[in-house]
Design a protein around this motif. Sequence first.
Motif, PDB file in Angstrom:
ATOM      1  N   ALA A 269      -4.540  20.804 -48.326  1.00  0.00           N
ATOM      2  CA  ALA A 269      -5.979  21.022 -48.117  1.00  0.00           C
ATOM      3  C   ALA A 269      -6.591  19.851 -47.350  1.00  0.00           C
ATOM      4  N   LYS A 270      -6.151  18.655 -47.671  1.00  0.00           N
ATOM      5  CA  LYS A 270      -6.699  17.454 -47.030  1.00  0.00           C
ATOM      6  C   LYS A 270      -6.339  17.387 -45.545  1.00  0.00           C
ATOM      7  N   LEU A 271      -5.195  17.969 -45.201  1.00  0.00           N
ATOM      8  CA  LEU A 271      -4.719  17.923 -43.808  1.00  0.00           C
ATOM      9  C   LEU A 271      -5.206  19.108 -42.983  1.00  0.00           C
ATOM     10  N   ALA A 272      -5.891  20.037 -43.636  1.00  0.00           N
ATOM     11  CA  ALA A 272      -6.200  21.320 -42.980  1.00  0.00           C
ATOM     12  C   ALA A 272      -6.984  21.157 -41.684  1.00  0.00           C
ATOM     13  N   HIS A 273      -7.787  20.088 -41.581  1.00  0.00           N
ATOM     14  CA  HIS A 273      -8.623  19.920 -40.378  1.00  0.00           C
ATOM     15  C   HIS A 273      -7.833  19.386 -39.183  1.00  0.00           C
ATOM     16  N   LEU A 274      -6.608  18.943 -39.415  1.00  0.00           N
ATOM     17  CA  LEU A 274      -5.835  18.342 -38.317  1.00  0.00           C
ATOM     18  C   LEU A 274      -5.147  19.410 -37.480  1.00  0.00           C
ATOM     19  N   GLU A 275      -5.128  19.186 -36.182  1.00  0.00           N
ATOM     20  CA  GLU A 275      -4.289  20.036 -35.331  1.00  0.00           C
ATOM     21  C   GLU A 275      -2.914  19.364 -35.280  1.00  0.00           C
ATOM     22  N   VAL A 276      -1.908  20.062 -35.806  1.00  0.00           N
ATOM     23  CA  VAL A 276      -0.578  19.436 -35.891  1.00  0.00           C
ATOM     24  C   VAL A 276       0.372  20.133 -34.922  1.00  0.00           C
ATOM     25  N   GLN A 277       0.906  19.345 -34.001  1.00  0.00           N
ATOM     26  CA  GLN A 277       1.871  19.930 -33.047  1.00  0.00           C
ATOM     27  C   GLN A 277       3.316  19.581 -33.387  1.00  0.00           C
ATOM     28  N   ASN A 278       3.508  18.496 -34.102  1.00  0.00           N
ATOM     29  CA  ASN A 278       4.860  18.107 -34.519  1.00  0.00           C
ATOM     30  C   ASN A 278       4.802  17.634 -35.961  1.00  0.00           C
ATOM     31  N   VAL A 279       5.725  18.150 -36.773  1.00  0.00           N
ATOM     32  CA  VAL A 279       5.830  17.642 -38.148  1.00  0.00           C
ATOM     33  C   VAL A 279       7.117  16.836 -38.242  1.00  0.00           C
ATOM     34  N   CYS A 280       6.963  15.557 -38.517  1.00  0.00           N
ATOM     35  CA  CYS A 280       8.102  14.642 -38.606  1.00  0.00           C
ATOM     36  C   CYS A 280       8.213  14.160 -40.052  1.00  0.00           C
ATOM     37  N   ALA A 281       9.059  14.796 -40.830  1.00  0.00           N
ATOM     38  CA  ALA A 281       9.249  14.409 -42.235  1.00  0.00           C
ATOM     39  C   ALA A 281      10.342  13.347 -42.323  1.00  0.00           C
ATOM     40  N   THR A 282      10.515  12.804 -43.513  1.00  0.00           N
ATOM     41  CA  THR A 282      11.541  11.781 -43.712  1.00  0.00           C
ATOM     42  C   THR A 282      12.944  12.369 -43.872  1.00  0.00           C
ATOM     43  N   HIS A 283      13.027  13.659 -44.156  1.00  0.00           N
ATOM     44  CA  HIS A 283      14.339  14.315 -44.284  1.00  0.00           C
ATOM     45  C   HIS A 283      14.275  15.656 -43.543  1.00  0.00           C
ATOM     46  N   GLY A 284      15.385  16.025 -42.908  1.00  0.00           N
ATOM     47  CA  GLY A 284      15.463  17.363 -42.320  1.00  0.00           C
ATOM     48  C   GLY A 284      14.928  17.426 -40.903  1.00  0.00           C
ATOM     49  N   PRO A 285      14.887  18.646 -40.339  1.00  0.00           N
ATOM     50  CA  PRO A 285      14.522  18.787 -38.927  1.00  0.00           C
ATOM     51  C   PRO A 285      13.076  18.416 -38.634  1.00  0.00           C
ATOM     52  N   VAL A 286      12.843  18.057 -37.373  1.00  0.00           N
ATOM     53  CA  VAL A 286      11.487  17.860 -36.853  1.00  0.00           C
ATOM     54  C   VAL A 286      10.987  19.221 -36.379  1.00  0.00           C
TER      55      VAL A 286
END
Length: 399
Positions: free
Chosen positions: A212-229
Motif C-alpha cells: 500500500a505504501k508503494l502504490a503511488h510509485l511507478e515501478v519499471q524494474n523490481v530488483c529484489a535480494t533473491h531471484g530474478p529481476v
Amino acid sequence: MRVPVPVTEDIYWVGINDFESDIFEAIWPIPEGISYNSYLIVDEKVALIDTVKSCFMDLFFKRLAQALPEGKKVDYLIINHMEPDHSGAIETARKYYPDLKIVGNKKTLEMLNSFYGVTDNTVTIGDGDTLDLGKHKLQFTLTPMVHWPETMMTYDTTTKTLFSGDAFGGFGALRGGIFDDEVDLSFYENEILRYFSNIVGKYSTMVQKAIAKLAHLEVQNVCATHGPVFRSNPKYIIDVYDKWSRYEAEKGVVVVYASMYRNTQRMAEQVARTLAEENIEIVKMHNVSRSHLSYIINDIWRYKGVVLGSCTYNTKLFPLMDSAVCALNPALMQKRVVGLFGSYSWSGGALKSLKKHAEDGKWEIVEPMIEAKSAPTIENLQDCEMLGKKVAQRVIAEV
Ligand code: FEO
C-alpha cells in the motif's frame, strides 16, 4: 558468468549465485540454490545496494572491481536489510573502500553495531528521505517486518527501479537468466512461493502495508535480494506477493498426516480418495516423517483446503506433526478450510491436541472430526469419506 550484468541505465547486477548450500537460514532446503542479489549504481557518486553472504565475498569483490570504472570507488553502501545473507560483506567492504558511508535507518544502524560493531561512517535516513548520487536520486521507504524490523526499500526515481530487499524475492539460483523475460517463470514462481511462504509470509500484514505504501510509485524494474529481476512485467511479482499476503488460495487440498504403522495413513488415503471423487483435481499428500516442513507450508499457502491427521505418540501429538502445526499456527492457516482426524491406542492425545491448535488459531473446521482406536474401523473410514466430501464442497464453494 560475465558480471556486471547491466540492469538499466547505470545500474548493474553484481550478485552471487549459491549452488552449494543445502539449507537456508539453517532450516529451509534449497535444492535449486539461491541468489544473493547486490546492485551497483554508477553515477557521480557510486552506490552499492546490499552485499552477499560472507562465504562468497571473494568473488563478490572481484565482480565489484570489474564493475567499477577506473578511478571510481564505492561511496555509499545502502543496507535495505541486515540479515547476514546480505550484510555479510560489510566489514570487508569498509576495508576495500575506507571512505565508504553506510546508509540505513535507525534500526539498521543499531543492528550494524550489534552484528558487526560498526558505528562510524554511517548515514541515518528516515522514511521518505532521499540521497542524491548525481543523475540518480534515491528515495527510501521504510517497510518494517518485510522481513525484519529494519527492512526498507530504495527507489531510484530516475530509472523507476525499486530495490525491494527480501520482498518480491524467491529461492532458486539464477541459471544464466537474470531477468523475468529470460527465465522459466513457472520454475521461479514455485520457488518464489516457497520463499514467500517459508520466510516472509508470516508477516503478511506488513507485506500488505508495504504494498500500500508503494502504490503511488511507478515501478519499471523490481530488483529484489533473491531471484530474478523483473523488468518486463514488474506488476506480476508485486501482484503475486499481494495475492499471497491476502491469503488468496487456489482449488486444491493438502492432506498432511503422521502415521507409524499405516493405520492413520489409511484414513488419510480415504480422505484423499474422496477428495478426488469430489472433483478436487489437486490433492497434495505429505507424510510429516518424509516431507520437509518447507514444502508442507508451501502447499498450504497455495491451496484452500487442509486436512491434518495424526497418530498419538506417548499420549501426545506425534512430535513431527506437533512441530508442523506449531509452525503453521496461527498465521499460516488463515482463510483455509480445515479437516482433522487422529488415532490412538490406549490414551487419546493426537486429535485433542489438533483441536486445541484449531481453537487457538481460530481455524475454520469442517466436521466430522474422526478419531480411530488403534486401527480405523469401517465406520471410521466412512467418516473419512464424509470428511473428504465436506472439505471438497467447502473448497469448491469458496474458490
Ligand atoms: Fe534474504 Fe531476510 O534475508
